[in-house]
Scaffold this motif. Structure first.
Motif, PDB file in Angstrom:
ATOM      1  N   LEU A  17       0.855  -1.200   0.000  1.00  0.00           N
ATOM      2  CA  LEU A  17       0.000   0.000   0.000  1.00  0.00           C
ATOM      3  C   LEU A  17       0.888   1.246   0.000  1.00  0.00           C
ATOM      4  O   LEU A  17       2.064   1.181   0.342  1.00  0.00           O
ATOM      5  CB  LEU A  17      -0.905  -0.024   1.239  1.00  0.00           C
ATOM      6  N   PRO A  18       0.312   2.416  -0.374  1.00  0.00           N
ATOM      7  CA  PRO A  18       1.122   3.643  -0.426  1.00  0.00           C
ATOM      8  C   PRO A  18       1.624   4.068   0.957  1.00  0.00           C
ATOM      9  O   PRO A  18       0.999   3.761   1.977  1.00  0.00           O
ATOM     10  CB  PRO A  18       0.139   4.693  -0.968  1.00  0.00           C
ATOM     11  N   GLU A  19       2.708   4.838   0.965  1.00  0.00           N
ATOM     12  CA  GLU A  19       3.248   5.326   2.229  1.00  0.00           C
ATOM     13  C   GLU A  19       2.204   6.187   2.961  1.00  0.00           C
ATOM     14  O   GLU A  19       2.155   6.189   4.193  1.00  0.00           O
ATOM     15  CB  GLU A  19       4.528   6.142   2.004  1.00  0.00           C
ATOM     16  N   ALA A  20       1.372   6.901   2.210  1.00  0.00           N
ATOM     17  CA  ALA A  20       0.353   7.754   2.851  1.00  0.00           C
ATOM     18  C   ALA A  20      -0.572   6.917   3.739  1.00  0.00           C
ATOM     19  O   ALA A  20      -1.026   7.389   4.792  1.00  0.00           O
ATOM     20  CB  ALA A  20      -0.456   8.495   1.779  1.00  0.00           C
ATOM     21  N   ASP A  21      -0.863   5.683   3.340  1.00  0.00           N
ATOM     22  CA  ASP A  21      -1.721   4.810   4.162  1.00  0.00           C
ATOM     23  C   ASP A  21      -1.007   4.428   5.456  1.00  0.00           C
ATOM     24  O   ASP A  21      -1.629   4.324   6.516  1.00  0.00           O
ATOM     25  CB  ASP A  21      -2.092   3.532   3.396  1.00  0.00           C
ATOM     26  N   ALA A  22       0.302   4.197   5.357  1.00  0.00           N
ATOM     27  CA  ALA A  22       1.091   3.897   6.564  1.00  0.00           C
ATOM     28  C   ALA A  22       1.100   5.122   7.482  1.00  0.00           C
ATOM     29  O   ALA A  22       0.971   4.995   8.708  1.00  0.00           O
ATOM     30  CB  ALA A  22       2.510   3.491   6.183  1.00  0.00           C
ATOM     31  N   GLU A  23       1.226   6.301   6.900  1.00  0.00           N
ATOM     32  CA  GLU A  23       1.202   7.556   7.690  1.00  0.00           C
ATOM     33  C   GLU A  23      -0.137   7.671   8.429  1.00  0.00           C
ATOM     34  O   GLU A  23      -0.167   8.003   9.626  1.00  0.00           O
ATOM     35  CB  GLU A  23       1.375   8.775   6.772  1.00  0.00           C
ATOM     36  N   ALA A  24      -1.233   7.389   7.727  1.00  0.00           N
ATOM     37  CA  ALA A  24      -2.568   7.491   8.356  1.00  0.00           C
ATOM     38  C   ALA A  24      -2.685   6.461   9.478  1.00  0.00           C
ATOM     39  O   ALA A  24      -3.295   6.728  10.525  1.00  0.00           O
ATOM     40  CB  ALA A  24      -3.650   7.282   7.301  1.00  0.00           C
ATOM     41  N   THR A  25      -2.085   5.277   9.278  1.00  0.00           N
ATOM     42  CA  THR A  25      -2.141   4.226  10.302  1.00  0.00           C
ATOM     43  C   THR A  25      -1.349   4.645  11.538  1.00  0.00           C
ATOM     44  O   THR A  25      -1.796   4.438  12.676  1.00  0.00           O
ATOM     45  CB  THR A  25      -1.602   2.898   9.718  1.00  0.00           C
ATOM     46  N   LEU A  26      -0.194   5.266  11.311  1.00  0.00           N
ATOM     47  CA  LEU A  26       0.608   5.736  12.449  1.00  0.00           C
ATOM     48  C   LEU A  26      -0.165   6.819  13.219  1.00  0.00           C
ATOM     49  O   LEU A  26      -0.159   6.830  14.457  1.00  0.00           O
ATOM     50  CB  LEU A  26       1.968   6.260  11.958  1.00  0.00           C
ATOM     51  N   THR A  27      -0.859   7.671  12.495  1.00  0.00           N
ATOM     52  CA  THR A  27      -1.665   8.710  13.154  1.00  0.00           C
ATOM     53  C   THR A  27      -2.788   8.064  13.983  1.00  0.00           C
ATOM     54  O   THR A  27      -3.034   8.466  15.128  1.00  0.00           O
ATOM     55  CB  THR A  27      -2.245   9.680  12.102  1.00  0.00           C
ATOM     56  N   GLN A  28      -3.424   7.033  13.411  1.00  0.00           N
ATOM     57  CA  GLN A  28      -4.484   6.321  14.154  1.00  0.00           C
ATOM     58  C   GLN A  28      -3.934   5.678  15.422  1.00  0.00           C
ATOM     59  O   GLN A  28      -4.654   5.510  16.404  1.00  0.00           O
ATOM     60  CB  GLN A  28      -5.017   5.170  13.282  1.00  0.00           C
ATOM     61  N   ALA A  29      -2.669   5.286  15.371  1.00  0.00           N
ATOM     62  CA  ALA A  29      -2.062   4.584  16.516  1.00  0.00           C
ATOM     63  C   ALA A  29      -1.708   5.527  17.661  1.00  0.00           C
ATOM     64  O   ALA A  29      -1.490   5.065  18.789  1.00  0.00           O
ATOM     65  CB  ALA A  29      -0.807   3.836  16.055  1.00  0.00           C
ATOM     66  N   LEU A  30      -1.655   6.831  17.393  1.00  0.00           N
ATOM     67  CA  LEU A  30      -1.127   7.765  18.409  1.00  0.00           C
ATOM     68  C   LEU A  30      -1.798   7.636  19.786  1.00  0.00           C
ATOM     69  O   LEU A  30      -1.099   7.610  20.804  1.00  0.00           O
ATOM     70  CB  LEU A  30      -1.208   9.209  17.894  1.00  0.00           C
ATOM     71  N   PRO A  31      -3.140   7.492  19.851  1.00  0.00           N
ATOM     72  CA  PRO A  31      -3.742   7.357  21.193  1.00  0.00           C
ATOM     73  C   PRO A  31      -3.416   6.022  21.875  1.00  0.00           C
ATOM     74  O   PRO A  31      -3.750   5.840  23.049  1.00  0.00           O
ATOM     75  CB  PRO A  31      -5.258   7.445  20.918  1.00  0.00           C
ATOM     76  N   HIS A  32      -2.808   5.091  21.140  1.00  0.00           N
ATOM     77  CA  HIS A  32      -2.558   3.743  21.673  1.00  0.00           C
ATOM     78  C   HIS A  32      -1.077   3.443  21.835  1.00  0.00           C
ATOM     79  O   HIS A  32      -0.694   2.291  22.033  1.00  0.00           O
ATOM     80  CB  HIS A  32      -3.179   2.699  20.730  1.00  0.00           C
ATOM     81  N   LEU A  33      -0.246   4.474  21.741  1.00  0.00           N
ATOM     82  CA  LEU A  33       1.205   4.214  21.724  1.00  0.00           C
ATOM     83  C   LEU A  33       1.728   3.615  23.025  1.00  0.00           C
ATOM     84  O   LEU A  33       2.803   3.012  23.035  1.00  0.00           O
ATOM     85  CB  LEU A  33       1.990   5.484  21.374  1.00  0.00           C
TER      86      LEU A  33
END
Ligand code: ADE
Ligand code: ZN
Length: 341
Positions: free
Chosen positions: A149-165
């Protein structure tokens, strides 16, 4: 048989040895029986009508063949409880194999793209890990980005993970390797590093040595997943040895995905002989025919690994883990106590 009276003796020694597993995709531990049970519980229709039919479909000629069926299989995982049950089942198997510490991958994009909430994925897995910790198995959790998948999708996934770090220790890179070099993800891995996350990447499973160089120089990995094809480049081997990086090697996966023709030709002994810190892991045990001890036993039999080589592999698993130095020392002492008996 080097150092053992029989193959049964060697298997018993391996079974009793404390070890860590550092390369395990939790979705790849979904056994056909659980796939059926969850399909029923969640009202999901499977493409197969029996457990036997599912197992019969597990014939792969390369990584992509496997991934096509792996992404299909995970469609039964919908609720937080499903992720809990999946992880608890793996941890029970690991405990039975004398595994004392696990570092588990999960593929959030394989679930969020089907409408499953990120919080349910990470919540269910983490709840099972916390319960296992009460029974003595410690863990780390590594979130993988899907490299097809594109890097932008990985970026969005990392953003989604922020509250769960607080539940996530590292990020990794998996899925279809060839055509998706590590440098495609340079920015998102730099961001993850800035967040204090550990960095790993699948590299040199099917991809060329250049992808391993990129994992080192661009992603700045703390550990390399697979790394088999690094052996094609002597300067690369020297670099990995000098950096002291661990390789998470997966013998039965390599066999099932035709990375090696047979286990007698597996590079594990050559890795150790070159000074590489190799470990033995199961990758996707429900698909590749065995958990960590089965991997150890199969490769030890095929290569006639010595007692010392087997001990080195177990030691490497703790030394290459993301546990702190004190915890590593305790586990290494447990190995010493085990082999003294
Ligand atoms: N995802 C699950 N198992 C994998 C493997 N062996 N290589 C790449 N991606 C994967
Ligand atoms: Zn893997």
């Amino acid at each position: 048989m080097t150092g053992f009276a029989s193959a049964a003796d060697r298997a018993a020694f391996i079974a009793s040895l404390p070890k860590a597993e550092l390369h395990l995709h939790i979705e790849g531990s979904l056994e056909p029986e659980m796939m059926f049970a969850l399909a029923k519980r969640n009202g999901v229709t499977l493409a197969f009508d029996s457990v036997e039919a599912i197992r019969a479909a597990y014939e792969f000629s390369n990584l992509q063949d496997f991934l096509d069926i792996y992404y299909q299989g995970m469609a039964v995982l919908l609720k937080e409880q499903d992720f809990y049950d999946l992880t608890a089942a793996y941890l029970a198997r690991a405990a039975a194999d004398s595994v004392r510490h696990v570092e588990i991958f999960f593929d959030p994009q394989g679930h969020t793209e089907r409408g499953v909430a990120f919080a349910d994925v990470v919540g269910g897995i983490s709840r099972a890990l916390a319960d296992a910790e009460k029974r003595g198995i410690t863990s780390r959790l590594i979130m993988c980005f899907l490299r097809h998948l594109p890097e932008a999708d990985a970026e969005a996934t990392l953003t989604q993970a922020l509250p769960h770090l607080h539940l996530i220790d590292g990020v990794g890179l998996d899925s279809s390797e060839v055509g998706h070099p590590p440098e495609k993800f340079a920015r998102v891995f730099a961001r993850a590093r800035g967040l204090g996350l550990k960095i790993v990447a699948h590299a040199g499973e099917e991809g060329p040595p250049d992808y391993v160089w990129q994992a080192l120089d661009v992603l700045k990995v703390d550990r390399i997943d697979h790394g088999n094809r690094a052996l094609e480049d002597a300067a690369l081997v020297q670099r990995i040895v000098t950096d002291g990086l661990t390789l998470t090697v997966c013998p039965l996966s390599n066999l099932k995905l035709c990375v090696v023709k047979d286990l007698a030709g597996h590079p594990l002994r050559r890795m150790l002989a070159a000074g590489l810190k190799a470990t033995v892991n199961s990758d996707d045990p429900a698909y590749f025919g065995g958990y960590v001890n089965a991997n150890f036993i199969a490769v030890a039999n095929a290569l006639d690994l010595t007692r010392e080589e087997i001990i080195t592999l177990a030691r490497n698993s703790f030394a290459g883990s993301f546990l702190d130095a004190d915890a590593q020392a305790r586990h290494l002492a447990a190995i010493d106590a085990c082999i003294a008996n």
